[in-house]
Design a protein around this motif. Structure first.
Motif, PDB file in Angstrom:
ATOM      1  N   ARG A  13       0.831  -1.209   0.000  1.00  0.00           N
ATOM      2  CA  ARG A  13       0.000   0.000   0.000  1.00  0.00           C
ATOM      3  C   ARG A  13       0.863   1.256   0.000  1.00  0.00           C
ATOM      4  O   ARG A  13       0.600   2.199  -0.743  1.00  0.00           O
ATOM      5  CB  ARG A  13      -0.920  -0.017   1.211  1.00  0.00           C
ATOM      6  N   THR A  48      -1.468   2.854 -11.085  1.00  0.00           N
ATOM      7  CA  THR A  48      -1.877   2.667  -9.691  1.00  0.00           C
ATOM      8  C   THR A  48      -3.354   2.306  -9.603  1.00  0.00           C
ATOM      9  O   THR A  48      -3.742   1.429  -8.821  1.00  0.00           O
ATOM     10  CB  THR A  48      -1.597   3.946  -8.884  1.00  0.00           C
ATOM     11  N   GLN A 107      -4.655  -1.207  -8.205  1.00  0.00           N
ATOM     12  CA  GLN A 107      -5.577  -1.168  -7.072  1.00  0.00           C
ATOM     13  C   GLN A 107      -6.833  -1.984  -7.393  1.00  0.00           C
ATOM     14  O   GLN A 107      -7.322  -2.730  -6.544  1.00  0.00           O
ATOM     15  CB  GLN A 107      -5.946   0.276  -6.759  1.00  0.00           C
TER      16      GLN A 107
END
Length: 81
Positions: free
Chosen positions: A6, A62, A66
């Motif tokens: 993360r 990203t 994700q």
């Protein structure tokens, strides 16, 4: 491990556009002050790559990663953040 992943994605998400934007802006400002044509070509390439990789690819990658981590479960648990 999930916290490290993360944090890595957070660095990519926010650091990529910051570094890419600074490189693109710096190259744009420097182009008129450089007298050599070959150096101007390199600065234009730096500007273009800064915009492409920093402003477009890093946030998009990203978001895609994700999505994959949130929806593709490994071992019955989600790595979502």
């Amino acid at each position: 491990m999930a916290l490290t992943v993360r944090n890595l994605f957070t660095v990519i998400q926010f650091g990529g556009p910051l570094i890419g934007g600074v490189l693109a802006l710096g190259a744009t400002v420097a182009i008129p002050t450089v007298p050599r044509t070959d150096l101007k070509k390199e600065l234009k390439e730096i500007r273009n790559q800064g915009v492409i990789w920093g402003v477009i690819v890093a946030p998009l990658a990203t978001t895609i990663l994700q999505f994959i981590l949130n929806n593709v479960v490994a071992g019955g648990t989600s790595c979502g953040f």
